[in-house]
Design a protein around this motif. Sequence first.
Motif, PDB file in Angstrom:
ATOM      1  N   HIS A   1       0.812  -1.219   0.000  1.00 17.35           N
ATOM      2  CA  HIS A   1       0.000   0.000   0.000  1.00 17.35           C
ATOM      3  C   HIS A   1       0.846   1.270   0.000  1.00 17.35           C
ATOM      4  O   HIS A   1       0.370   2.324   0.416  1.00 17.35           O
ATOM      5  N   GLY A   2       2.084   1.159  -0.455  1.00 18.85           N
ATOM      6  CA  GLY A   2       2.981   2.304  -0.491  1.00 18.85           C
ATOM      7  C   GLY A   2       2.876   3.063  -1.805  1.00 18.85           C
ATOM      8  O   GLY A   2       1.878   2.989  -2.520  1.00 18.85           O
ATOM      9  N   ILE A   3       3.939   3.778  -2.125  1.00 19.13           N
ATOM     10  CA  ILE A   3       4.013   4.551  -3.359  1.00 19.13           C
ATOM     11  C   ILE A   3       3.987   3.587  -4.535  1.00 19.13           C
ATOM     12  O   ILE A   3       4.662   2.558  -4.520  1.00 19.13           O
ATOM     13  N   LEU A   4       3.229   3.919  -5.577  1.00 15.49           N
ATOM     14  CA  LEU A   4       3.129   3.071  -6.763  1.00 15.49           C
ATOM     15  C   LEU A   4       3.797   3.719  -7.960  1.00 15.49           C
ATOM     16  O   LEU A   4       3.700   4.932  -8.158  1.00 15.49           O
ATOM     17  N   TYR A   5       4.438   2.877  -8.756  1.00 10.43           N
ATOM     18  CA  TYR A   5       4.991   3.299 -10.040  1.00 10.43           C
ATOM     19  C   TYR A   5       4.512   2.307 -11.081  1.00 10.43           C
ATOM     20  O   TYR A   5       4.671   1.092 -10.904  1.00 10.43           O
ATOM     21  N   ALA A   6       3.918   2.793 -12.152  1.00  8.85           N
ATOM     22  CA  ALA A   6       3.492   1.946 -13.269  1.00  8.85           C
ATOM     23  C   ALA A   6       4.487   2.120 -14.403  1.00  8.85           C
ATOM     24  O   ALA A   6       4.870   3.244 -14.738  1.00  8.85           O
ATOM     25  N   GLY A   7       4.907   1.005 -14.966  1.00  3.51           N
ATOM     26  CA  GLY A   7       5.856   1.052 -16.070  1.00  3.51           C
ATOM     27  C   GLY A   7       5.501   0.035 -17.139  1.00  3.51           C
ATOM     28  O   GLY A   7       4.616  -0.796 -16.962  1.00  3.51           O
ATOM     29  N   VAL A   8       6.224   0.121 -18.247  1.00  2.00           N
ATOM     30  CA  VAL A   8       6.053  -0.823 -19.351  1.00  2.00           C
ATOM     31  C   VAL A   8       7.444  -1.216 -19.838  1.00  2.00           C
ATOM     32  O   VAL A   8       8.379  -0.409 -19.807  1.00  2.00           O
ATOM     33  N   THR A   9       7.586  -2.471 -20.248  1.00  4.29           N
ATOM     34  CA  THR A   9       8.888  -2.964 -20.687  1.00  4.29           C
ATOM     35  C   THR A   9       8.721  -4.168 -21.610  1.00  4.29           C
ATOM     36  O   THR A   9       7.701  -4.858 -21.544  1.00  4.29           O
ATOM     37  N   SER A  10       9.735  -4.427 -22.398  1.00  4.77           N
ATOM     38  CA  SER A  10       9.734  -5.639 -23.219  1.00  4.77           C
ATOM     39  C   SER A  10      10.459  -6.783 -22.508  1.00  4.77           C
ATOM     40  O   SER A  10      10.390  -7.928 -22.941  1.00  4.77           O
ATOM     41  N   ASP A  11      11.160  -6.484 -21.413  1.00  3.90           N
ATOM     42  CA  ASP A  11      11.882  -7.506 -20.640  1.00  3.90           C
ATOM     43  C   ASP A  11      11.649  -7.241 -19.152  1.00  3.90           C
ATOM     44  O   ASP A  11      12.416  -6.518 -18.509  1.00  3.90           O
ATOM     45  N   ILE A  12      10.603  -7.838 -18.606  1.00  2.00           N
ATOM     46  CA  ILE A  12      10.179  -7.547 -17.235  1.00  2.00           C
ATOM     47  C   ILE A  12      11.240  -7.930 -16.205  1.00  2.00           C
ATOM     48  O   ILE A  12      11.509  -7.164 -15.274  1.00  2.00           O
ATOM     49  N   ALA A  13      11.866  -9.080 -16.350  1.00  2.00           N
ATOM     50  CA  ALA A  13      12.867  -9.503 -15.367  1.00  2.00           C
ATOM     51  C   ALA A  13      14.042  -8.527 -15.335  1.00  2.00           C
ATOM     52  O   ALA A  13      14.497  -8.116 -14.261  1.00  2.00           O
ATOM     53  N   LYS A  14      14.516  -8.150 -16.500  1.00  2.00           N
ATOM     54  CA  LYS A  14      15.643  -7.208 -16.582  1.00  2.00           C
ATOM     55  C   LYS A  14      15.260  -5.852 -16.012  1.00  2.00           C
ATOM     56  O   LYS A  14      16.021  -5.250 -15.248  1.00  2.00           O
ATOM     57  N   ARG A  15      14.087  -5.361 -16.356  1.00  2.00           N
ATOM     58  CA  ARG A  15      13.681  -4.025 -15.916  1.00  2.00           C
ATOM     59  C   ARG A  15      13.491  -3.961 -14.408  1.00  2.00           C
ATOM     60  O   ARG A  15      13.920  -2.998 -13.762  1.00  2.00           O
ATOM     61  N   VAL A  16      12.865  -4.982 -13.824  1.00  2.00           N
ATOM     62  CA  VAL A  16      12.676  -4.986 -12.377  1.00  2.00           C
ATOM     63  C   VAL A  16      14.029  -5.115 -11.679  1.00  2.00           C
ATOM     64  O   VAL A  16      14.278  -4.466 -10.659  1.00  2.00           O
ATOM     65  N   TYR A  17      14.924  -5.911 -12.235  1.00  2.00           N
ATOM     66  CA  TYR A  17      16.285  -6.004 -11.682  1.00  2.00           C
ATOM     67  C   TYR A  17      16.939  -4.624 -11.670  1.00  2.00           C
ATOM     68  O   TYR A  17      17.576  -4.236 -10.678  1.00  2.00           O
ATOM     69  N   GLU A  18      16.779  -3.867 -12.753  1.00  2.00           N
ATOM     70  CA  GLU A  18      17.339  -2.523 -12.818  1.00  2.00           C
ATOM     71  C   GLU A  18      16.745  -1.618 -11.731  1.00  2.00           C
ATOM     72  O   GLU A  18      17.469  -0.838 -11.110  1.00  2.00           O
ATOM     73  N   HIS A  19      15.446  -1.729 -11.516  1.00  2.00           N
ATOM     74  CA  HIS A  19      14.819  -0.955 -10.439  1.00  2.00           C
ATOM     75  C   HIS A  19      15.418  -1.351  -9.090  1.00  2.00           C
ATOM     76  O   HIS A  19      15.725  -0.495  -8.260  1.00  2.00           O
ATOM     77  N   ARG A  20      15.555  -2.640  -8.877  1.00  2.00           N
ATOM     78  CA  ARG A  20      16.054  -3.134  -7.596  1.00  2.00           C
ATOM     79  C   ARG A  20      17.490  -2.699  -7.330  1.00  2.00           C
ATOM     80  O   ARG A  20      17.876  -2.471  -6.184  1.00  2.00           O
ATOM     81  N   GLN A  21      18.278  -2.590  -8.384  1.00  3.21           N
ATOM     82  CA  GLN A  21      19.684  -2.209  -8.245  1.00  3.21           C
ATOM     83  C   GLN A  21      19.899  -0.694  -8.312  1.00  3.21           C
ATOM     84  O   GLN A  21      21.011  -0.221  -8.110  1.00  3.21           O
ATOM     85  N   GLY A  22      18.853   0.057  -8.641  1.00  7.08           N
ATOM     86  CA  GLY A  22      18.977   1.509  -8.751  1.00  7.08           C
ATOM     87  C   GLY A  22      19.812   1.944  -9.936  1.00  7.08           C
ATOM     88  O   GLY A  22      20.488   2.982  -9.879  1.00  7.08           O
ATOM     89  N   VAL A  23      19.778   1.169 -11.011  1.00  8.21           N
ATOM     90  CA  VAL A  23      20.600   1.441 -12.193  1.00  8.21           C
ATOM     91  C   VAL A  23      20.262   2.789 -12.825  1.00  8.21           C
ATOM     92  O   VAL A  23      21.154   3.547 -13.201  1.00  8.21           O
TER      93      VAL A  23
END
Length: 95
Positions: free
Chosen positions: A14-36
């Motif tokens: 129930h925190g802050i939400l961010y909506a995104g779109v990507t062609s490679d979900i695993a890679k993109r979420v990894y980038e979010h997690r690493q703060g790339v």
Amino acid sequence: MSGGCVYFITNKPHGILYAGVTSDIAKRVYEHRQGVVKGFTTRYGLKRLVYYERFDDIRDAIQREKTIKHWPRAWKVRLIHAMNPAWDDLYDTLI
């Protein structure tokens, strides 16, 4: 055209939400997690994948993201609850 995903990430249930779109979900979420990529998600510590939808065509995913971004927060929360009522981190389900 290849497929794509629309996704929500957050910092906590129930925190802050961010909506995104990507062609490679695993890679993109990894980038979010690493703060790339510095920006909104890095600033607010958004690392928990709580929702995603897959599409066969990236153009459909892009249109869905645009639609969702105009929704009230309550609608987004209902969408997340329908797939993931506990707001668990779904990152490990992608692999």
